[in-house]
Design an enzyme around this catalytic site. Sequence first.
Site, short mmCIF file in Angstrom:
data_model
loop_
_atom_site.label_atom_id
_atom_site.label_comp_id
_atom_site.label_asym_id
_atom_site.label_seq_id
_atom_site.Cartn_x
_atom_site.Cartn_y
_atom_site.Cartn_z
N GLY B 147 52.31 -5.57 -59.77
CA GLY B 147 51.00 -5.73 -59.17
C GLY B 147 50.00 -6.41 -60.09
N TYR B 481 39.35 10.41 -69.73
CA TYR B 481 39.02 8.99 -69.67
C TYR B 481 37.74 8.74 -70.45
CZ TYR B 481 41.83 6.29 -66.34
OH TYR B 481 42.81 5.57 -65.73
#
Lengths: 671, 561
Positions: B147, B481
């Site tokens: 992708g 994150y």
Amino acid sequence: MPSTYTSSGHEELDILEERRQSGDLSHALRTFSPQPYKEKPPCSASDLSKRTLESQYLQYVFKEIATESSLSMEEVKEDARLLLEEMSQNLQLGFIRLMGYTLSKVFKRLYTNIYVNMEGLNMLQQAIQESPVILMPTHRSYIDFLIISYVLFTYDIPVPVIAAGLPLAGMKLVGEILRRSGAFFIRRSIGSDKLYWAVLSEYVKTIVRTGFAPLEFFVEGLRSRTLKSVPPKLGMMHMVLEPYFKGEVFDITLVPISISYDRVLEESLLAHELLGIPKPKETTKGLFKATKVLQEDYGCMHVNFGQPLSVRELCQGKINRSQYNLTPRDLPKVLSPDVQACVIWLAHLIVRIQEEGSYISPWSLMACVLLQCPTSTLTERGMVWSELKDRTLWLKKLALRFGAHLRWPEQVSDQNVLLSMVALHHSIVAHKGDRVCLVREEVPIRKHRLSAEEEVNRTAVAMLMLASYRNQSLHIFLRPAMLATVIQVTKSTQRDELFTFFCFLKEILSNEFIFVPGKSTQDFEEACFLMKDCGAILFSPEEVTVTEAGQEVVSFLCAFIQPFIRSYQVMLDFLTEHEIKNISEKELHLAVRSFVIKLILSGELQTYEALSSDIQKNILSALRTLGVLTKFRGSKDNEYQVDKAAVKRINDILYGKLPPQLLHRTPYAKL
Amino acid sequence: MKWNGWGYSDSRFLFNKKGQAEFTGKRYRLSGMIIPGLKDWMEGTFGASLQHKAPATPILNSTAVQPATINEAFVEEVKATTIPFSVEAEDRVFRAHGHCLHEIFALREGKIGRVPDMVVWPSCHSDVVKIVELASKHNVCLIPYGGGTSVSSALECPPEETRSIVSLDTSQMNRILWIDEKNLTAHVEAGIVGQDLERLLNESGYCTGHEPDSMEFSSLGGWVATRASGMKKNIYGNIEDLVVHVKMVTPRGVIEKSCQGPRMSTGPDVHHFIMGSEGTLGVVTEVTLKIRPMPEYQKYGSVVFPNFEQGVACLREVAKQVCAKSLSCFFWHALKPQVSSIFTSFLDGLKKFYITKFKGFDPNRLCVATLLFEGDREKVLQHEKQVYDIAAKFGGLAAGEDNGQRGYMLTFVIAYLRDLGMEYYVIGESFETSVPWDRVLDICRNVKARIIRECKDKGVQFPPLSTCRVTQTYDAGACVYFYFAFNYRGLSDPIHMFEQVEHAAREEILANGGSLSHHHGVGKLRKEWMRETVSDVGLGMLKSVKDYVDPNNIFGNRNLL
């Protein structure tokens, strides 16, 4: 004297000036709203103890101790709770105000000025908001305890919690006041008391982690009896740094603070202690007795807040922080070599920075000069004033050349500066006609005649006081003085030979003076550079030669450090000549003392400093680190085992009879 | 699709003529909406200004692309197989990059480095077998392409590669080959993109539940090759939990297991050589995945906490208890400087709400967790109650379903925001790690502080955005994150500086007990730390597998090792 004082471009403000002009009460009751550490919401003193006691680390330790002993977990925990109760501070603003009020009164009586560098204070104010701050002052006087809190209170900066010796807590009332002013109390000899170590270290680490308040502690551990720096204690240093190593805080800021005194409150007490007269127990009654001391003038005081140092930056590349990744961080663990080395290095570095930041008074230079005059002259006729003055002014130039922070009043003639110093130190010297002589303690009336030995002691007290003030400028002259001695002893011009001897000397003196580990080359080079800069030597990559004009500097420097060298030689002589098996430390010191006194009486030795128990201790521990002397803890006494041949060899090198060789030092003991 | 930015060409943030921020297109819930707070946020957080634009090179200049190094013999034989291929500059450039900041930044400046010389599009497993054989025969370098959503420099062509580089694009291998309803598995070609897989399974009443943030574009094969993780992993598991069987074509031949037993004790699991191999060993062609009936009931939710510490403590508690099993949640740090604050109404409402309930809390320290419960209705409601009860113990207040749903929606549009930033001199990146529970707070604080300090030391004028969130919870730790962005006006080499700061941040993560990567992978961006991450012996093991499977380095993207 002026209320602001500019020295090498830095502004110093006299904080007593304002106190003399406005009320102490309003100062004590002022609005106190400092900017605290931004990261954490504040927690109370009791929260702090609770967190400590409930920490995972202490649970591990409790379990270990319960397993090792026959105690239950609950009992161990209760013991810990009691220890914590004895230890913990109880910082309260009300008591800070009380302290502020009292100290304003006391300080104004004792000191003419208390100078504080505003730049350092501003940097500190900034730093306190950024990360947990560790205040690390020098320790020369009891005054050190509260002066920092007083200054911070005055300038609206969070007041610190302070590590203090437990005996202070035992003083009626005063102990409690100190506790509420932020002092927490640590036992003097913890030894191998595992629970105590654990509780203390967790308490300290919790303070750092929570950013509860700035933490103040004396890295030298004890008050210096000699006014020179004391080799740092490492345990506390490690506790303070560990939260950074383990990633529990982003960074820790160390602020070295140099507190310099024109005249130290405890001066004569210290000299007595060094001669083996023990220190009186700290009692409240004793404190009130000491109020007599408060009638005297102690001149100026200088509080120099150093540049805040980032532990993160200092430890860059020295610590592998991921070493804690594979075990719970709370698990009690043996320190890794890199952590040990880093703590040792950092502690020494801080002491060196404290030295660099301290201010020297003209009196210290006068003490240097006076000590180079024969003792008999000082005690009898005295030193000629003009000679003292000329030599001191000459030394002033040299000291400035060597980068000293000299507090030499401007707009006052040199003559008056020196006269005021003599007046301030009337307990040590007296001006008689055109001469200055040593003041010795008065002979008690009931005694008709003193024994020869008592006479020596009487002189020694004054000489050791003088030596203490000389020690205030020790760090300025030390490295060049070692180089001068090396040149004189070896009579060599070969740079590598000189360097080898320099390193040898450094090893021997490593307990006497502060050297940052692993910096021998820099120390040597600094010495060479300073000596060259003042025109005393010329040097090339291979050779070092003394210039014609440099003779004066070299001989001054040799004489400057001579008392130490001589004391070491005498002690080494003693150790080669005597058996010291089955002897307590105290007996050993007594034996050395009578040996030294004999030498002094026979005229063989002029160095009264050899009588100082401090020097004796330092030599013994130096010999121990060199593996030449071992101390066993016997049933009652210490048993010493001395490698006489090795001691003799060291002494022969020191006398210049043998070429130097590298000494093998044993690594630092476990923290 | 954009050639120099994230996602669909029709979807992007822009400031319209009135100076209002707007999200274009029709694809997302946010599409066509005006976002009033965005301008202020950009200006306030970064000191960016609408007057100062850093526009991108509008179209690809094919003359900037190096001419292709063609291996004639290989091309001839590929032609004979009738597998489609291309040597067009545009096709090659499109497959020469992932979505690291430096990759996109270079494209926007029209700078193009080494790109593949040729692109091939196999349409089934046997096509791949042929291509790999031919590549081995003619010593051509193959780089598998799924992708293109890599954020580890994994798709970058090694500049030192002198052979012809062929990008093997799996996008045509996108069929579900069968669904086994008795065992609840599906056999799927590896080129299928996440959203297509989910849509097609949904048509049959099933789902995989694997939803990485990139699922609109990332492929099944890519998930396997990088050890991907999805936001619903608490319910459905990570890719390694979902995979039952994998087929991979390597220069040595095809590797696969002989059966579909749900677990085997047959030595080290060979699937684990494949998962995370990052295209260095071969091409994943077909995968058998677990599937589940579509959830009967779904419910969003959100909780606001007075501060990050309390929020993390709550997540830890939730993770300890079973209720986490039907819950997936995203946990945002402080609301104020957050990207989420572009929804001013959302934020202001929350703040007011919270402050009226709890007086004395600092609104700047508030943070929010968004929740998604899935499963049968009864269980969901029961777990929901459990979670809110736990949250209440940590000062958390339920803040509504809408806010929860918006939080999820944000996940997919965040990547578009970076493109907007770059238009106005703001560059940024996110990176992740996984870390034991007891270190979550420490690592968050230290990494954020490190970023700020590094920027300051390097002379960045405006303070950077440096923030974090907890995105996944595990029994023994969490995935964290970090977001880092700053205004680069006035800096001569912003990308170099950015990389230095990112490097320092990674060092800080490792020093604080964080992992090198939770799911982004290593690629070439992080491979300098592989040795210390897996030890000398570990690296040697991986190397010897590579040496055996691919001795001539046909799969020469040089990731990982």
